[in-house]
Scaffold this motif. Structure first.
Motif, PDB file in Angstrom:
ATOM      1  N   UNK A 128       0.836  -1.193   0.000  1.00 14.94           N
ATOM      2  CA  UNK A 128       0.000   0.000   0.000  1.00 14.94           C
ATOM      3  C   UNK A 128       0.865   1.235   0.000  1.00 14.94           C
ATOM      4  N   UNK A 129       0.332   2.313   0.540  1.00  9.69           N
ATOM      5  CA  UNK A 129       1.070   3.562   0.575  1.00  9.69           C
ATOM      6  C   UNK A 129       2.235   3.467   1.551  1.00  9.69           C
ATOM      7  N   UNK A 130       3.439   3.542   1.035  1.00  8.68           N
ATOM      8  CA  UNK A 130       4.674   3.578   1.823  1.00  8.68           C
ATOM      9  C   UNK A 130       5.038   2.241   2.468  1.00  8.68           C
ATOM     10  N   UNK A 131       4.677   1.124   1.835  1.00 15.31           N
ATOM     11  CA  UNK A 131       5.144  -0.171   2.314  1.00 15.31           C
ATOM     12  C   UNK A 131       5.173  -1.181   1.165  1.00 15.31           C
ATOM     13  N   UNK A 132       5.983  -2.222   1.358  1.00 18.26           N
ATOM     14  CA  UNK A 132       6.139  -3.273   0.345  1.00 18.26           C
ATOM     15  C   UNK A 132       6.087  -4.641   1.019  1.00 18.26           C
ATOM     16  N   UNK A 133       5.842  -5.686   0.188  1.00 15.87           N
ATOM     17  CA  UNK A 133       5.892  -7.068   0.642  1.00 15.87           C
ATOM     18  C   UNK A 133       7.144  -7.730   0.052  1.00 15.87           C
TER      19      UNK A 133
END
Length: 409
Positions: free
Chosen positions: A293-298
């Protein structure tokens, strides 16, 4: 035929009578023997291994192998020209218990290592040896055997891991044991395909101080086999849980256009795209990160964990970090294991890992590292820290997931 190697005694004994004398079994310790075999692999009687397949190329000493309840260390890990992995344990036989102890140890190491993938082993060696080469196993082998080709050699090492097809060597100063009892014990442990060699190291010293090392195989070798179903290409048929990667994004469509927020989202996405483009993983099987999402990654992982979350938060307690999430009863059991081993995990990875209990009922907890954004001056420092920490975190977690997956089968 026994092979003799003449090397200089690092600490000559004084007062020796002329001629050759057998050394006291207390003259040298197991650490010395381990170092001797690693530095002089010609002492490993390799013409009896792999049907005359050649010498052993040492890969590392004291290989850390995680297990439930703590980490164990294999004395020497090597590889044969054929791609078969070699595990060597050194033991000086100063008490009757020693034979049983070293046998149990080497069987356990083989069983644990069998659960690793080629990527698991590569990542661990890169961390252990502090090298950046993408394929250190092949590079070390090719330095010894320049004619090797990478693709078939990697396939052979992968096969050795999948089948548990290891050369197990117990090296000591006076081997005395019942070979049949050893074979029965190994078969009962489920060590897969395994060939056990008992390597006796005789030490003789001259009055001059020179040391003669005489390796020999005093007992016949047993080939221990279990039935493994394989496909037409020789790959073992195993039921493996498929990796589950969520395709859903937590981004939602905004019903009202907000130019400032849209610009902020664009900046954040550009930052994480740089992370995705720049991060490099030592683990050969690791998939690249994906936007969340906004400002994060997997960062995808095999089940049961799913992924590592990389994030940056804003506000008065703005943080940057990476963490794993644990939910439910199964998650709690897994989290408890990591929590109990937290000191060891920190030492192994060099990361400031912490555990966070978010909720007891329903269970929700996190394992990760969290830094104030103010500690990292600007995007460049944050990006550098995230890339390094993500690689270390993946190399730490994935071998443990391989063990869990094998245990669940």
């Amino acid at each position: 035929m026994a092979r003799r190697s003449l090397i200089r005694n690092p600490s000559p004994a004084s007062g020796q009578a002329p001629g050759w004398n057998a050394l006291s079994q207390h003259a040298y310790d197991e650490h010395w023997l381990q170092d001797l075999l690693f530095r002089h692999p010609a002492l490993i009687v390799a013409d009896r291994l792999d049907g005359g397949g050649g010498d052993v190329a040492p890969l590392c000493r004291e290989l850390a192998i995680p297990r439930a309840g703590g980490t164990v260390f294999a004395d020497i890990l090597g590889v044969a020209r054929t791609g078969r992995l070699v595990i060597i344990e050194c033991k000086l036989w100063r008490n009757p218990q020693a034979r049983r102890e070293v046998l149990a140890q080497i069987v356990e190491y083989a069983a644990l290592l069998r659960r690793w993938s080629f990527g698991d082993l590569t990542a661990r060696l890169k961390r252990k040896l502090a090298i950046a080469e993408q394929n250190p196993i092949f590079d070390l082998a090719k330095a010894k055997w320049p004619e090797l080709e990478e693709a078939p050699f990697v396939d052979a090492v992968t096969r050795s891991l999948k089948l548990g097809d290891f050369q197990l060597i117990i090296a000591g100063d006076g081997i005395r044991s019942d070979t049949h009892a050893i074979a029965e014990h190994l078969n009962s442990q489920g060590a897969g395909l395994a060939q056990l060699t008992l390597l006796e190291i005789q030490l003789w010293q001259a009055a001059s101080g020179n040391l003669v090392v005489l390796p020999s195989v005093p007992l016949r070798t047993e080939v221990l086999q279990q039935r493994v179903l394989v496909d037409g290409g020789g790959t073992p048929l195993q039921l493996e849980a498929p990796e589950i990667v969520s395709a859903a994004s937590d981004e939602t469509m905004e019903s009202v256009v907000d130019p400032e927020r849209a610009n902020r989202r664009g900046v954040n996405r550009a930052f994480w795209q740089r992370f995705i483009d720049q991060v490099q993983f030592d683990h050969a099987d690791q998939l690249p990160p994906r936007h969340g999402g906004d400002n994060w990654v997997r960062i995808p992982l095999p089940e049961p964990l799913g992924w590592i979350t990389g994030f940056r938060s804003a506000g008065t307690r703005a943080e940057v970090g990476l963490f794993l999430t644990f939910h439910g009863e199964d998650g709690q059991n897994l989290f408890d294991g990591f929590h109990n081993d937290i000191a060891e995990l920190r030492s192994e990875s060099g990361l400031d890992l912490v555990t966070r209990l978010k909720s007891a009922a329903p269970f929700h907890a996190e394992l990760g590292m969290f830094r104030p954004r103010s500690d990292l001056a600007g995007d460049e420092q944050q990006l550098d820290w995230l890339c390094d920490a993500a690689n270390r975190f993946v190399s730490l977690i994935r071998p443990r997931l391989s063990v869990l997956a094998e245990a669940a089968e």
